[in-house]
Design a protein around this motif. Structure first.
Motif, PDB file in Angstrom:
ATOM      1  N   ILE A  91       0.830  -1.197   0.000  1.00 30.17           N
ATOM      2  CA  ILE A  91       0.000   0.000   0.000  1.00 30.17           C
ATOM      3  C   ILE A  91       0.870   1.255   0.000  1.00 30.17           C
ATOM      4  O   ILE A  91       2.018   1.227   0.430  1.00 30.17           O
ATOM      5  CB  ILE A  91      -0.946   0.035   1.225  1.00 30.17           C
ATOM      6  N   ALA A  92       0.300   2.337  -0.516  1.00 31.11           N
ATOM      7  CA  ALA A  92       1.033   3.597  -0.636  1.00 31.11           C
ATOM      8  C   ALA A  92       0.854   4.493   0.581  1.00 31.11           C
ATOM      9  O   ALA A  92       1.534   5.508   0.718  1.00 31.11           O
ATOM     10  CB  ALA A  92       0.591   4.344  -1.886  1.00 31.11           C
ATOM     11  N   ILE A  93      -0.076   4.126   1.461  1.00 33.51           N
ATOM     12  CA  ILE A  93      -0.315   4.899   2.679  1.00 33.51           C
ATOM     13  C   ILE A  93      -0.390   3.948   3.863  1.00 33.51           C
ATOM     14  O   ILE A  93      -0.809   2.800   3.714  1.00 33.51           O
ATOM     15  CB  ILE A  93      -1.611   5.735   2.603  1.00 33.51           C
ATOM     16  N   VAL A  94       0.007   4.442   5.031  1.00 39.53           N
ATOM     17  CA  VAL A  94      -0.085   3.634   6.251  1.00 39.53           C
ATOM     18  C   VAL A  94      -0.789   4.462   7.323  1.00 39.53           C
ATOM     19  O   VAL A  94      -0.239   5.449   7.811  1.00 39.53           O
ATOM     20  CB  VAL A  94       1.309   3.199   6.760  1.00 39.53           C
ATOM     21  N   PRO A  95      -2.031   4.106   7.695  1.00 36.46           N
ATOM     22  CA  PRO A  95      -2.751   4.834   8.738  1.00 36.46           C
ATOM     23  C   PRO A  95      -2.080   4.669  10.113  1.00 36.46           C
ATOM     24  O   PRO A  95      -1.591   3.590  10.446  1.00 36.46           O
ATOM     25  CB  PRO A  95      -4.140   4.190   8.730  1.00 36.46           C
ATOM     26  N   VAL A  96      -2.076   5.747  10.871  1.00 36.49           N
ATOM     27  CA  VAL A  96      -1.509   5.751  12.223  1.00 36.49           C
ATOM     28  C   VAL A  96      -2.664   5.920  13.203  1.00 36.49           C
ATOM     29  O   VAL A  96      -3.441   6.879  13.108  1.00 36.49           O
ATOM     30  CB  VAL A  96      -0.486   6.894  12.393  1.00 36.49           C
ATOM     31  N   VAL A  97      -2.779   4.978  14.146  1.00 40.34           N
ATOM     32  CA  VAL A  97      -3.959   4.920  15.015  1.00 40.34           C
ATOM     33  C   VAL A  97      -3.540   4.937  16.481  1.00 40.34           C
ATOM     34  O   VAL A  97      -2.510   4.366  16.860  1.00 40.34           O
ATOM     35  CB  VAL A  97      -4.789   3.650  14.711  1.00 40.34           C
ATOM     36  N   GLU A  98      -4.349   5.602  17.281  1.00 41.87           N
ATOM     37  CA  GLU A  98      -4.149   5.605  18.736  1.00 41.87           C
ATOM     38  C   GLU A  98      -5.512   5.553  19.411  1.00 41.87           C
ATOM     39  O   GLU A  98      -6.397   6.372  19.113  1.00 41.87           O
ATOM     40  CB  GLU A  98      -3.386   6.860  19.172  1.00 41.87           C
ATOM     41  N   ASN A  99      -5.705   4.586  20.293  1.00 40.08           N
ATOM     42  CA  ASN A  99      -6.983   4.393  20.984  1.00 40.08           C
ATOM     43  C   ASN A  99      -8.140   4.281  19.985  1.00 40.08           C
ATOM     44  O   ASN A  99      -9.217   4.881  20.181  1.00 40.08           O
ATOM     45  CB  ASN A  99      -7.240   5.538  21.968  1.00 40.08           C
ATOM     46  N   GLU A 100      -7.919   3.532  18.916  1.00 34.71           N
ATOM     47  CA  GLU A 100      -8.894   3.262  17.855  1.00 34.71           C
ATOM     48  C   GLU A 100      -9.251   4.495  17.025  1.00 34.71           C
ATOM     49  O   GLU A 100     -10.122   4.428  16.143  1.00 34.71           O
ATOM     50  CB  GLU A 100     -10.181   2.653  18.430  1.00 34.71           C
ATOM     51  N   GLU A 101      -8.594   5.624  17.268  1.00 36.46           N
ATOM     52  CA  GLU A 101      -8.843   6.833  16.487  1.00 36.46           C
ATOM     53  C   GLU A 101      -7.709   7.066  15.502  1.00 36.46           C
ATOM     54  O   GLU A 101      -6.540   6.809  15.809  1.00 36.46           O
ATOM     55  CB  GLU A 101      -9.004   8.053  17.404  1.00 36.46           C
ATOM     56  N   LEU A 102      -8.071   7.586  14.323  1.00 33.23           N
ATOM     57  CA  LEU A 102      -7.075   7.869  13.299  1.00 33.23           C
ATOM     58  C   LEU A 102      -6.316   9.144  13.666  1.00 33.23           C
ATOM     59  O   LEU A 102      -6.894  10.221  13.743  1.00 33.23           O
ATOM     60  CB  LEU A 102      -7.749   8.028  11.937  1.00 33.23           C
TER      61      LEU A 102
END
Length: 218
Positions: A91-102
């Motif tokens: 993938i060209a993007i990697v989501p960053v998550v904390e406490n289930e929030e983007l």
């Protein structure tokens, strides 16, 4: 470098109530084939352009049968985890998550730039790639052989390859002239798979041979 420190500010986010047509338009404008989807800031996953194109543009993401891939990395982990995720899922993007929030999204280009910076790709010097059995790998021995040529290792990375089963050892050294280092490894029965740098010693031998051949032809 933590994942949260590499977040890009120009990657848009889709909402679960957006239509397929809106999602496709946003992908076209951002030149991306994947985007993250949220619902009230809760991260739901990544949607792919090829999946969107199989649905009616009037449908909402929530009302469609579109698959969401819940690929992500935690905000406070080291960025190499994001590199691994990008490679594993292509993938060209990697989501960053904390406490289930983007928290945000990392662009693949920024990941590669940081990887290059930390591995010294842009620093001057030669590169030598050795191929060996894992059991024969010894950092101290490799370092000693490099240092006998008045050089030092600035970066060392190892990679396992399956065909043939072996270990690739990638060395970055602090000199561009690497012919004597390559010769030393070969003398000690190391398999030098690739090397990149200047080979002044080899070039000088060729020059001397050319002069000799010209002399003999007189």
């Amino acid at each position: 470098m933590l994942n949260k420190e590499l977040i890009s500010s120009n990657i848009p986010t889709l909402h679960y109530q957006d239509t397929v047509g809106e999602a496709l338009l946003l992908m076209q404008e951002s030149h991306l084939s994947q985007l993250p989807v949220v619902d009230d800031d809760k991260y739901l996953g990544v949607v792919f352009e090829e999946d969107l194109q199989k649905n009616s543009q009037e449908q909402t993401l929530q009302g469609s049968n579109i698959r969401l891939s819940k690929v992500m990395v935690p905000a406070h982990t080291y960025y190499l985890q994001a590199v691994q995720v990008a490679l594993d899922y292509r993938i060209a993007i990697v989501p960053v998550v904390e406490n289930e929030e983007l928290v945000g999204v990392i662009n693949q280009v920024d990941l590669l730039t940081e990887l290059g910076r930390q591995t010294g790709v842009q620093d001057p010097g030669g590169v030598i790639v050795l191929e060996m059995d894992s059991i024969n790998f010894s950092f101290s021995e490799i370092s000693r052989l490099v240092e006998t040529n008045d050089a030092q290792i600035t970066q060392l990375n190892t990679f396992r390859q399956s065909q043939p089963p072996s270990l690739l050892v990638v060395l970055k050294v602090n000199t561009i002239e690497i012919s004597t280092i390559v010769a030393t490894f070969q003398r000690y029965d190391y398999k030098v798979k690739y090397y990149f740098g200047e080979e002044r010693y080899v070039n000088q031998l060729k020059s001397n041979l050319d002069h000799l051949m010209n002399y003999l032809n007189l």
